[in-house]
Design a protein around this motif. Structure first.
Motif, PDB file in Angstrom:
ATOM      1  N   CYS A  27       0.869  -1.182   0.000  1.00  0.00           N
ATOM      2  CA  CYS A  27       0.000   0.000   0.000  1.00  0.00           C
ATOM      3  C   CYS A  27       0.904   1.229   0.000  1.00  0.00           C
ATOM      4  CB  CYS A  27      -0.901  -0.029   1.225  1.00  0.00           C
ATOM      5  SG  CYS A  27      -2.109   1.292   1.275  1.00  0.00           S
ATOM      6  N   GLU A  28       1.043   1.842  -1.178  1.00  0.00           N
ATOM      7  CA  GLU A  28       2.025   2.912  -1.316  1.00  0.00           C
ATOM      8  C   GLU A  28       1.446   4.215  -1.847  1.00  0.00           C
ATOM      9  OE1 GLU A  28       4.978   1.162  -3.813  1.00  0.00           O
ATOM     10  OE2 GLU A  28       5.735  -0.172  -2.233  1.00  0.00           O
ATOM     11  N   ARG A  29       0.157   4.234  -2.151  1.00  0.00           N
ATOM     12  CA  ARG A  29      -0.406   5.478  -2.687  1.00  0.00           C
ATOM     13  C   ARG A  29      -1.903   5.564  -2.406  1.00  0.00           C
ATOM     14  NH1 ARG A  29      -2.554   5.090  -8.127  1.00  0.00           N
ATOM     15  NH2 ARG A  29      -2.600   2.912  -8.832  1.00  0.00           N
ATOM     16  N   ILE A  30      -2.435   6.746  -2.584  1.00  0.00           N
ATOM     17  CA  ILE A  30      -3.861   7.009  -2.433  1.00  0.00           C
ATOM     18  C   ILE A  30      -4.517   7.016  -3.814  1.00  0.00           C
ATOM     19  CG2 ILE A  30      -5.587   8.660  -1.630  1.00  0.00           C
ATOM     20  CD1 ILE A  30      -4.048   7.311   0.613  1.00  0.00           C
ATOM     21  N   VAL A  38      -4.685   2.493  -2.030  1.00  0.00           N
ATOM     22  CA  VAL A  38      -4.668   1.469  -3.065  1.00  0.00           C
ATOM     23  C   VAL A  38      -3.807   0.312  -2.567  1.00  0.00           C
ATOM     24  CG1 VAL A  38      -3.976   0.889  -5.418  1.00  0.00           C
ATOM     25  CG2 VAL A  38      -4.969   3.134  -4.920  1.00  0.00           C
ATOM     26  N   LEU A  39      -4.378  -0.889  -2.533  1.00  0.00           N
ATOM     27  CA  LEU A  39      -3.652  -2.081  -2.082  1.00  0.00           C
ATOM     28  C   LEU A  39      -3.419  -3.003  -3.267  1.00  0.00           C
ATOM     29  CD1 LEU A  39      -2.597  -3.659   0.490  1.00  0.00           C
ATOM     30  CD2 LEU A  39      -4.755  -4.930   0.337  1.00  0.00           C
ATOM     31  N   LYS A  40      -2.162  -3.328  -3.530  1.00  0.00           N
ATOM     32  CA  LYS A  40      -1.820  -4.335  -4.531  1.00  0.00           C
ATOM     33  C   LYS A  40      -1.630  -5.665  -3.799  1.00  0.00           C
ATOM     34  CE  LYS A  40       0.467  -1.234  -7.815  1.00  0.00           C
ATOM     35  NZ  LYS A  40       1.724  -0.946  -8.557  1.00  0.00           N
ATOM     36  N   VAL A  41      -2.574  -6.569  -3.987  1.00  0.00           N
ATOM     37  CA  VAL A  41      -2.539  -7.837  -3.253  1.00  0.00           C
ATOM     38  C   VAL A  41      -1.404  -8.714  -3.775  1.00  0.00           C
ATOM     39  CG1 VAL A  41      -3.813  -9.932  -2.695  1.00  0.00           C
ATOM     40  CG2 VAL A  41      -5.004  -7.733  -2.774  1.00  0.00           C
ATOM     41  N   LEU A  42      -0.574  -9.193  -2.844  1.00  0.00           N
ATOM     42  CA  LEU A  42       0.581 -10.021  -3.180  1.00  0.00           C
ATOM     43  C   LEU A  42       0.310 -11.506  -2.920  1.00  0.00           C
ATOM     44  CD1 LEU A  42       3.328  -7.756  -1.558  1.00  0.00           C
ATOM     45  CD2 LEU A  42       2.660  -7.843  -3.973  1.00  0.00           C
ATOM     46  N   TYR A  43      -0.374 -11.795  -1.824  1.00  0.00           N
ATOM     47  CA  TYR A  43      -0.692 -13.191  -1.508  1.00  0.00           C
ATOM     48  C   TYR A  43      -1.806 -13.202  -0.463  1.00  0.00           C
ATOM     49  CZ  TYR A  43       2.090 -12.486   2.766  1.00  0.00           C
ATOM     50  OH  TYR A  43       2.572 -12.018   3.960  1.00  0.00           O
ATOM     51  N   SER A  44      -2.396 -14.363  -0.262  1.00  0.00           N
ATOM     52  CA  SER A  44      -3.474 -14.478   0.718  1.00  0.00           C
ATOM     53  C   SER A  44      -3.312 -15.759   1.532  1.00  0.00           C
ATOM     54  CB  SER A  44      -4.844 -14.457   0.031  1.00  0.00           C
ATOM     55  OG  SER A  44      -4.991 -15.565  -0.833  1.00  0.00           O
ATOM     56  N   LYS A  76     -14.748 -14.025   6.044  1.00  0.00           N
ATOM     57  CA  LYS A  76     -14.383 -12.692   6.507  1.00  0.00           C
ATOM     58  C   LYS A  76     -13.038 -12.369   5.869  1.00  0.00           C
ATOM     59  CE  LYS A  76     -16.776 -13.192  10.950  1.00  0.00           C
ATOM     60  NZ  LYS A  76     -16.638 -13.145  12.429  1.00  0.00           N
ATOM     61  N   VAL A  77     -13.083 -11.499   4.877  1.00  0.00           N
ATOM     62  CA  VAL A  77     -11.889 -11.202   4.083  1.00  0.00           C
ATOM     63  C   VAL A  77     -11.272  -9.900   4.568  1.00  0.00           C
ATOM     64  CG1 VAL A  77     -10.950 -10.933   1.765  1.00  0.00           C
ATOM     65  CG2 VAL A  77     -13.009 -12.334   2.118  1.00  0.00           C
ATOM     66  N   ARG A  78     -10.057  -9.986   5.047  1.00  0.00           N
ATOM     67  CA  ARG A  78      -9.343  -8.817   5.558  1.00  0.00           C
ATOM     68  C   ARG A  78      -8.228  -8.437   4.588  1.00  0.00           C
ATOM     69  NH1 ARG A  78     -10.799 -12.221   9.636  1.00  0.00           N
ATOM     70  NH2 ARG A  78     -11.772 -11.329  11.497  1.00  0.00           N
ATOM     71  N   TYR A  79      -8.180  -7.153   4.265  1.00  0.00           N
ATOM     72  CA  TYR A  79      -7.128  -6.633   3.396  1.00  0.00           C
ATOM     73  C   TYR A  79      -6.105  -5.920   4.276  1.00  0.00           C
ATOM     74  CZ  TYR A  79     -10.267  -7.877  -0.364  1.00  0.00           C
ATOM     75  OH  TYR A  79     -11.070  -8.589  -1.223  1.00  0.00           O
TER      76      TYR A  79
END
Length: 259
Positions: A27-30, A38-44, A76-79
């Motif tokens: 998460c590096e920018r708005i 803005v979250l770029k998902v890397l893994y879950s 329940k999905v947490r980002y």
């Protein structure tokens, strides 16, 4: 006598379950579209939650466990920001309607005398309703099996002759607590209250409280089925919960961690 050397307790867990999903990303920018990150998902990662988390903790503490739970899928999905471990958003899926209740006929087929304890992990999603709750309690009482309840319901009148474990917020909202039941109230960093006494905990850094109540309940049941001593069981449960909050996410405790 070292109670840990006794045979494993057999515990029946009944309640609502879910899957806890953690989506980790950078998460590096708005967003230019709205003032949100803005979250770029890397893994879950996925972990068992609610009643399933109670069952997994009981198993890890050395008990034999049978779980009765819902077939419908709740997630329940947490980002989460991978760098700071900060939760950005939680999305709950599969809760647009009440879960199908546990059939009373299925309850009546259970041989309650085969168990050392019964746990009702009631997240108030619909799996446990008044009719099947009363049937479970009646049959367990006939077999003289202790019943441990953790409920999100405000009206606790159905839970007679039980050990009821609720947190402080739930206690403040609760009504119709049966006089026949023994009430244990968890107080977060202050420990737990039972019969007017406070059982404190050692100071510890709190990283994540998710699932700590489930871990407390598992510890309480584990110790009580071995000792039949409520006070010793609360002390043990406090230790279990203190370990859980030091770890990220829905944490399954190992009995080797408890000193």
């Amino acid at each position: 006598m070292d109670t840990q050397q006794q045979r494993p307790s057999k515990i029946l867990v009944i309640g609502d379950s879910c899957t806890d999903v953690y989506c980790f990303g950078s998460c590096e920018r708005i967003s230019p579209e709205a003032p949100v990150p803005v979250l770029k998902v890397l893994y879950s990662e996925e972990q068992p939650g609610m009643a399933d988390n109670v069952a997994k903790n009981l198993e890890s503490l050395g008990n034999e466990v049978l779980l009765f739970s819902n077939k419908e899928k709740i997630k329940k999905v947490r980002y989460v920001d991978n760098k700071t471990r900060q939760h950005l958003l939680r999305v709950d899926l599969g809760e647009n309607s009440l879960l199908e209740p546990l059939p009373v006929q299925a309850v009546e087929k259970i041989n309650f005398s085969a168990y050392d304890g019964v746990v009702l992990s009631d997240y108030n999603k619909g799996f446990l309703r008044e009719k099947n709750i009363k049937t479970i309690i009646d049959l367990a009482n006939r077999s003289q099996v202790p019943i441990f309840v953790d409920s999100k319901k405000n009206d606790l009148s159905a839970f007679e002759n039980c050990f009821i474990k609720i947190n402080e917020g739930e206690y403040n909202r609760a009504k119709n607590i049966p006089e026949s039941s023994k009430l244990i109230v968890t107080l977060g960093s202050r420990g737990a209250m039972y019969s007017g006494d406070i059982y404190g905990v050692e100071s510890a850094p709190v990283f994540d409280v998710c699932g700590a109540g489930d871990t407390f309940l598992a510890g309480l049941v584990t110790k009580y089925t071995l000792t039949k001593d409520v006070k010793k069981s609360i002390v043990y449960a406090n230790k279990c919960a203190t370990i859980a909050v030091k770890n990220f996410g829905t944490y399954v405790i190992n009995k080797e961690e408890i000193k």
